[in-house]
Design a protein around this motif. Structure first.
Motif, mmCIF file in Angstrom:
data_model
loop_
_atom_site.group_PDB
_atom_site.id
_atom_site.type_symbol
_atom_site.label_atom_id
_atom_site.label_comp_id
_atom_site.label_asym_id
_atom_site.label_seq_id
_atom_site.Cartn_x
_atom_site.Cartn_y
_atom_site.Cartn_z
ATOM 1 N N HIS A 121 11.814 4.754 -41.241
ATOM 2 C CA HIS A 121 10.376 4.729 -41.541
ATOM 3 C C HIS A 121 9.579 5.774 -40.789
ATOM 4 C CE1 HIS A 121 9.743 1.360 -44.289
ATOM 5 N NE2 HIS A 121 10.873 0.885 -43.771
ATOM 6 N N ARG A 208 -2.121 3.358 -31.799
ATOM 7 C CA ARG A 208 -1.155 3.851 -30.820
ATOM 8 C C ARG A 208 -1.425 5.336 -30.594
ATOM 9 N NH1 ARG A 208 4.389 3.043 -32.727
ATOM 10 N NH2 ARG A 208 3.668 2.355 -34.749
ATOM 11 N N GLU A 282 3.483 11.632 -38.573
ATOM 12 C CA GLU A 282 3.276 10.605 -39.615
ATOM 13 C C GLU A 282 4.333 10.847 -40.674
ATOM 14 O OE1 GLU A 282 1.684 7.321 -40.256
ATOM 15 O OE2 GLU A 282 0.212 8.484 -39.128
HETATM 16 O O1 GMT Z 1 2.456 4.041 -38.466
HETATM 17 C C1 GMT Z 1 2.811 3.151 -37.696
HETATM 18 O O2 GMT Z 1 2.455 3.147 -36.551
HETATM 19 C C2 GMT Z 1 3.723 2.051 -38.153
HETATM 20 C C3 GMT Z 1 5.027 2.612 -38.592
HETATM 21 C C4 GMT Z 1 6.083 1.584 -38.712
HETATM 22 O O3 GMT Z 1 7.221 1.989 -38.636
HETATM 23 O O4 GMT Z 1 5.891 0.391 -38.855
HETATM 24 O O5 GMT Z 1 4.785 3.305 -39.814
HETATM 25 C C5 GMT Z 1 5.731 4.248 -40.236
HETATM 26 O O6 GMT Z 1 6.229 3.729 -41.462
HETATM 27 C C6 GMT Z 1 5.298 3.713 -42.547
HETATM 28 C C7 GMT Z 1 5.975 3.046 -43.736
HETATM 29 O O7 GMT Z 1 7.112 3.721 -44.147
HETATM 30 C C8 GMT Z 1 4.838 5.150 -42.837
HETATM 31 O O8 GMT Z 1 3.944 5.181 -43.922
HETATM 32 C C9 GMT Z 1 4.145 5.694 -41.577
HETATM 33 O O9 GMT Z 1 3.784 7.044 -41.817
HETATM 34 C C10 GMT Z 1 5.098 5.635 -40.393
HETATM 35 N N1 GMT Z 1 4.374 5.984 -39.164
HETATM 36 C C11 GMT Z 1 4.649 7.090 -38.463
HETATM 37 O O10 GMT Z 1 5.496 7.906 -38.796
HETATM 38 C C12 GMT Z 1 3.831 7.295 -37.238
#
Ligand code: GMT
Length: 375
Positions: A121, A208, A282
């Motif tokens: 993710h 965060r 992200e």
């Molecule tokens: O963005 C967050 O802080 C949460 C994080 C998670 O792993 O729970 O999100 C990640 O997974 C999402 C769903 O696949 C993505 O849309 C976000 O972009 C991703 N966050 C990051 O890469 C920081």
């Protein structure tokens, strides 16, 4: 199919994707078993195809750290054996992929083969995973998965560049349920927040460091010098207090509301004009997709997978990470002109439709079938 889903049951993006995927699979006739330590948010209803198995961690005075992974592996073994699952889908590599590997080995001793799909993710790769503390286990457990998916091309490439991966990684992007996320008439709410027709900016996250939430406050300060506006900060996390202090110091606090965690995020997005996402990293940007589905354009950084979602000059704008001046100027150019803003709002929705659940769900179903057939 009988599908086991392992995830974090929290507000984080990976938990949201896992839960919404499970619900959609159940609606499509599959039997879905969630295995996690708490009932996932948004799963508090009855459905004949949905099951929830709680992982209870027994503590003991000897343990400074209760061994959650072992309890999780044991629960996976139990659920796969007795519910006769066809496949296990684990979301977020740490520690779910390694716990699944352990479960798979134990199940083999009972003569049971269970294919495991791991979905990467983002922070499981870009932040936590590549930390040397976890790297060998993350590398091993990704390579031992029967199928691996990533939520963007960028995340796939980062995984290959940071780890020694021998597996093919399939890109299946985040999705959106447009039945839930759509523009809703909330004029009374809009009037309460912006009584003089001020533009409404919004940021939603878990506050965060990686989200660079203080940049949102700096960008808003610059916007406020040119355009009457209000800022909604939705969510909670470690950086929230620093943002509150900064917004008092910069004198923007009377135009800013910190709303904390919210369930009906689509209602708040429905009154918003522009979404700010200045993240350091992200992998996809699910929160931005949710905004776009509610006709909210996005001014974001160009980090990670964001360019695969936000089309620069069409659905919003992108700037280099930390370039708050550029993000502010681009926001002002949108907010100052009704016609341009409305065009970007239409474009945002059009783009969001390309990630509709009905288009992405079959990609997961096909992928499961392929992995099951090969194992
Ligand atoms: O963005 C967050 O802080 C949460 C994080 C998670 O792993 O729970 O999100 C990640 O997974 C999402 C769903 O696949 C993505 O849309 C976000 O972009 C991703 N966050 C990051 O890469 C920081």
């Amino acid at each position: 199919m009988k599908i086991g889903i392992v995830c974090y049951p929290t507000f984080g993006g990976s938990g949201v994707v896992a839960t919404e995927l499970g619900k959609a699979l159940a609606d499509n006739g599959h039997e879905v078993h969630f295995i996690t330590y708490r009932q996932p948010a948004r799963l508090d209803f009855f459905s004949e195809n949905l099951f929830y198995h709680e992982v209870a961690v027994t503590n003991y005075p000897l343990f400074d750290y209760a061994p959650y992974e072992l309890a999780l592996s044991s629960k996976m073994v139990d659920v796969v054996r007795f519910e006769k699952l066809d496949i296990l889908h684990v979301h977020y590599a740490i520690p779910h992929a390694s716990a699944a590997f352990m479960a798979k080995q134990i199940l083999a001793t009972f003569g049971i083969t269970i294919p495991v799909v791991t979905t990467l993710h983002g922070t499981d790769i870009t932040l936590v995973g590549k930390d040397l503390t976890y790297k060998p286990v993350v590398t091993f457990s990704i390579n031992q998965s029967d199928g691996v998916t990533a939520v963007s091309e960028d995340l796939k490439e980062s995984t290959y560049s940071h780890f020694d991966i021998t597996k093919d990684i399939e890109v299946i992007p985040n999705f959106i349920d447009l039945n839930r996320f759509s523009l809703q008439p909330k004029d009374h709410f809009k009037k309460a927040i912006a009584p003089f027709g001020e533009r409404i900016l919004i940021h939603t996250s878990n506050f965060r460091k990686v989200k660079r939430t203080q940049d949102v406050i700096y960008i808003f300060k610059k916007i406020l010098e040119k355009v009457p506006a209000k800022l909604l900060m939705v969510g909670d996390g470690p950086e929230r207090v620093n943002c509150e202090v900064l917004s008092r110091d910069l004198g923007t606090c009377e135009h800013t509301r910190f709303l904390g965690k919210q369930e009906a995020i689509e209602e708040i997005l429905s009154v918003s004009d522009l979404f700010l996402m200045p993240s350091e990293s992200e992998s996809f940007g699910l929160a931005a997709l949710e905004a776009m589905a509610c006709k909210v354009p996005v001014v974001s950084s160009n980090a990670g997978g964001l360019p695969e979602l936000n089309i620069n000059g069409v659905t919003g704008y992108m700037s280099n990470v930390g370039d708050v001046e550029d993000m502010a100027q681009k926001s002002i150019s949108l907010l100052k002109d009704d016609d341009i803003l409305n065009q970007f709002k239409d474009n945002a929705l059009k783009r969001a439709k390309e990630f509709d659940l009905s288009l992405i769900l079959p990609l997961y179903e096909k992928y499961y079938q392929k992995v099951i057939a090969l194992s």
